[in-house]
Design a protein around this motif. Structure first.
Motif: not given
Length: 88
Positions: A27-33, A36-40, A62-76
């Motif tokens: 979850g951490i690796v896929t959420g960061v790299l 984000g949905i797979l990280g969640i 941590v994986a859920i938080a990084l997945g959400i962060l990835n989605i938010v940053v990508s949308l921005i």
């Protein structure tokens, strides 16, 4: 002389394969790299297994938080037009 009985020990965890760490790291690796949905999803699986096997659910959170962060940053980045490799 009339001391109460001590509480019974907790029941042992269920038998089976404990994949809490596997789901958390995936979850951490896929959420960061990449995704984000797979990280969640992997984070949720890690939290679920952590509760089942009585372990710490920190990796899952941590994986859920990084997945959400990835989605938010990508949308921005997409909304502002600064997403890398978007306008080629």
């Amino acid at each position: 002389m009339n001391a109460p009985y001590p509480p019974p020990p907790p029941p042992p965890p269920p038998a089976g394969r404990d994949r809490t760490t596997l789901w958390g790291v995936l979850g951490i690796v896929t959420g960061v790299l990449c995704c984000g949905i797979l990280g969640i999803v992997f984070g949720w699986l890690s939290v679920r297994d952590a509760k089942r096997y009585r372990q710490s659910p920190v990796l899952g959170y941590v994986a859920i938080a990084l997945g959400i962060l990835n989605i938010v940053v990508s949308l921005i980045l997409q909304a502002t037009g600064n997403y890398p490799f978007w306008n080629r």
